[in-house]
Design an enzyme around this catalytic site. Sequence first.
Site, PDB file in Angstrom:
ATOM      1  N   ASN A 144      -4.773  -0.794   8.377  1.00 15.70           N
ATOM      2  CA  ASN A 144      -3.513  -0.057   8.565  1.00 15.70           C
ATOM      3  C   ASN A 144      -3.541   0.544   9.961  1.00 15.70           C
ATOM      4  O   ASN A 144      -4.008   1.663  10.164  1.00 15.70           O
ATOM      5  CB  ASN A 144      -3.363   1.015   7.481  1.00 15.70           C
ATOM      6  CG  ASN A 144      -2.086   1.825   7.662  1.00 15.70           C
ATOM      7  OD1 ASN A 144      -1.318   1.590   8.600  1.00 15.70           O
ATOM      8  ND2 ASN A 144      -1.863   2.775   6.778  1.00 15.70           N
ATOM      9  N   SER A 193       0.832  -1.209   0.000  1.00  9.80           N
ATOM     10  CA  SER A 193       0.000   0.000   0.000  1.00  9.80           C
ATOM     11  C   SER A 193       0.865   1.257   0.000  1.00  9.80           C
ATOM     12  O   SER A 193       1.870   1.348   0.705  1.00  9.80           O
ATOM     13  CB  SER A 193      -0.903  -0.015   1.242  1.00  9.80           C
ATOM     14  OG  SER A 193      -1.735   1.123   1.261  1.00  9.80           O
ATOM     15  N   THR A 208       6.510   1.263   8.027  1.00  7.45           N
ATOM     16  CA  THR A 208       7.799   1.966   8.065  1.00  7.45           C
ATOM     17  C   THR A 208       8.311   2.154   9.495  1.00  7.45           C
ATOM     18  O   THR A 208       7.549   2.135  10.454  1.00  7.45           O
ATOM     19  CB  THR A 208       7.661   3.339   7.398  1.00  7.45           C
ATOM     20  OG1 THR A 208       6.565   4.029   8.009  1.00  7.45           O
ATOM     21  CG2 THR A 208       7.425   3.197   5.912  1.00  7.45           C
ATOM     22  N   GLY A 259      11.828  -3.526   2.466  1.00  2.00           N
ATOM     23  CA  GLY A 259      13.094  -3.549   1.741  1.00  2.00           C
ATOM     24  C   GLY A 259      13.234  -4.666   0.732  1.00  2.00           C
ATOM     25  O   GLY A 259      14.337  -4.922   0.245  1.00  2.00           O
ATOM     26  N   GLY A 294       1.126  11.187   4.992  1.00  5.98           N
ATOM     27  CA  GLY A 294      -0.030  11.557   5.829  1.00  5.98           C
ATOM     28  C   GLY A 294      -1.362  11.085   5.275  1.00  5.98           C
ATOM     29  O   GLY A 294      -2.395  11.723   5.459  1.00  5.98           O
ATOM     30  N   CYS A 328       0.350   3.362  10.632  1.00  6.25           N
ATOM     31  CA  CYS A 328       0.893   4.508   9.902  1.00  6.25           C
ATOM     32  C   CYS A 328       1.510   5.498  10.878  1.00  6.25           C
ATOM     33  O   CYS A 328       0.823   6.006  11.767  1.00  6.25           O
ATOM     34  CB  CYS A 328      -0.185   5.203   9.080  1.00  6.25           C
ATOM     35  SG  CYS A 328       0.500   6.603   8.165  1.00  6.25           S
TER      36      CYS A 328
HETATM   37  C1  LIG Z   1       5.692   6.762  -0.114  1.00  2.33           C
HETATM   38  C2  LIG Z   1       5.127   5.687   0.770  1.00  2.33           C
HETATM   39  C3  LIG Z   1       3.775   5.689   1.070  1.00  2.33           C
HETATM   40  C4  LIG Z   1       3.236   4.696   1.873  1.00  2.33           C
HETATM   41  N1  LIG Z   1       1.896   4.702   2.147  1.00  2.33           N
HETATM   42  C5  LIG Z   1       1.350   3.689   2.870  1.00  2.33           C
HETATM   43  C6  LIG Z   1      -0.047   3.612   3.066  1.00  2.33           C
HETATM   44  O1  LIG Z   1      -0.830   4.422   2.587  1.00  2.33           O
HETATM   45  N2  LIG Z   1      -0.526   2.572   3.813  1.00  2.33           N
HETATM   46  C7  LIG Z   1       0.289   1.596   4.349  1.00  2.33           C
HETATM   47  O2  LIG Z   1      -0.201   0.679   5.002  1.00  2.33           O
HETATM   48  N3  LIG Z   1       1.627   1.642   4.148  1.00  2.33           N
HETATM   49  C8  LIG Z   1       2.168   2.659   3.430  1.00  2.33           C
HETATM   50  N4  LIG Z   1       3.518   2.679   3.217  1.00  2.33           N
HETATM   51  C9  LIG Z   1       4.358   1.626   3.816  1.00  2.33           C
HETATM   52  C10 LIG Z   1       4.603   0.478   2.832  1.00  2.33           C
HETATM   53  O3  LIG Z   1       3.412  -0.140   2.444  1.00  2.33           O
HETATM   54  C11 LIG Z   1       5.561  -0.565   3.466  1.00  2.33           C
HETATM   55  O4  LIG Z   1       4.932  -1.146   4.596  1.00  2.33           O
HETATM   56  C12 LIG Z   1       6.881   0.024   3.915  1.00  2.33           C
HETATM   57  O5  LIG Z   1       7.316   1.038   3.034  1.00  2.33           O
HETATM   58  C13 LIG Z   1       7.981  -1.033   4.047  1.00  2.33           C
HETATM   59  O6  LIG Z   1       8.184  -1.713   2.824  1.00  2.33           O
HETATM   60  P1  LIG Z   1       9.316  -1.273   1.742  1.00  2.33           P
HETATM   61  O7  LIG Z   1      10.595  -1.098   2.510  1.00  2.33           O
HETATM   62  O8  LIG Z   1       9.350  -2.368   0.736  1.00  2.33           O
HETATM   63  O9  LIG Z   1       8.842   0.028   1.178  1.00  2.33           O
HETATM   64  C14 LIG Z   1       4.076   3.686   2.411  1.00  2.33           C
HETATM   65  C15 LIG Z   1       5.435   3.688   2.087  1.00  2.33           C
HETATM   66  C16 LIG Z   1       5.973   4.656   1.268  1.00  2.33           C
HETATM   67  C17 LIG Z   1       7.430   4.606   0.945  1.00  2.33           C
END
Ligand SMILES: Cc1cc2nc3c(=O)[nH]c(=O)nc-3n(C[C@H](O)[C@H](O)[C@H](O)COP(=O)(O)O)c2cc1C
Length: 314
Positions: free
Chosen positions: A132, A26, A197, A248, A77, A135
């Site tokens: 979620n 997401s 994150t 990651g 946000g 966040c």
């Molecule tokens: C720009 C951005 C926007 C994100 N928006 C959401 C979101 O709306 N809802 C959510 O559950 N996670 C959101 N995430 C988190 C990601 O879904 C994921 O859990 C997190 O980035 C770790 O995975 P990755 O390292 O592969 O990015 C967002 C991450 C990024 C980088």
Amino acid sequence: MSSATHLDLSVQLGRLRLPNPILVASGTFGYAREMEGLVDVHRLGGILPKTITQEPRAGNNPWRTLETAAGMLNSIGLDNDGIEAFVAHHMPYLASLGVPIIVSIAGRSHDEFVQMTARLEGVPGIAAIELNISCPNVSGGVDFGTDAAMCERLVADCRAASSVPIIAKLTPNVTSIPTMAKAAAAGGADAISLINTCLGMAIDWRRRRPMLGNVMGGLSGPAIKPIALRAVYQAAQAVETPIIGIGGIATIDDVMEFLVAGASAVQLGTVNFYNPKASMEVLDALPNALTTAGVTNVADIVGTLVTGKSSTKS
Ligand SMILES: Cc1cc2nc3c(=O)[nH]c(=O)nc-3n(C[C@H](O)[C@H](O)[C@H](O)COP(=O)(O)O)c2cc1C
């Protein structure tokens, strides 16, 4: 006929069955339409559109994203048009893809989460709902992900409000991953996604100002992979509920590490920004990797890490 044709890539996450374990996370894949020219979206095991809220949200002040060493910080946000606009404008297209669509929702309160879950019941094309509760970029956004009693009650009430499978997405920003995983499992989650994150920040020391408009943000990308692997491992040791690993993941080796750690499926996030074809690359490589591992289906590699330590499952 190659040995790969005998492989079963499908995975079962509680009541949710997916054609393969490669999903997109997401907030990193828009509403899929944006990615269609770059990715054969029909091949994905599942798509998680950007989290929706009850009302439209404008999101945080800029800057909202920032590159870091081996990753990025974001403080978007939860910028989105709200649940009704999502159902009317995005869901028909998403449903037409024939791919499991897992709708990510965030409520401002317990009751709003439950109402949103109930609202989505019967909307065509929704395979599951991801709560979620993790966040870091909205006020109150992580309460349900850091308080075990609130988490369990929320998952239970959302599950009762809908016949659609429920996934709880947890935050790494807690003292005990097993405690929160057990709470989500006790509430009846079909699966647990982790991690969202990691809370972080960046500073422009010359101006003595934070780089992000919201001061702090969420760190993602390869920088957080070891944290995510650890969280998935700890959760898989603590509960029987299937785990979806996130954090990651960029290559087939990353995918296999998460499966061995205990994830039954994975979501690719930040990599979609710098290598949009990554999900296709790992899908292409998955059959060979499973064959190399000596298994003929995904489930047989899940949680096969050998450590010599006993599990904490109760
Ligand atoms: C720009 C951005 C926007 C994100 N928006 C959401 C979101 O709306 N809802 C959510 O559950 N996670 C959101 N995430 C988190 C990601 O879904 C994921 O859990 C997190 O980035 C770790 O995975 P990755 O390292 O592969 O990015 C967002 C991450 C990024 C980088």
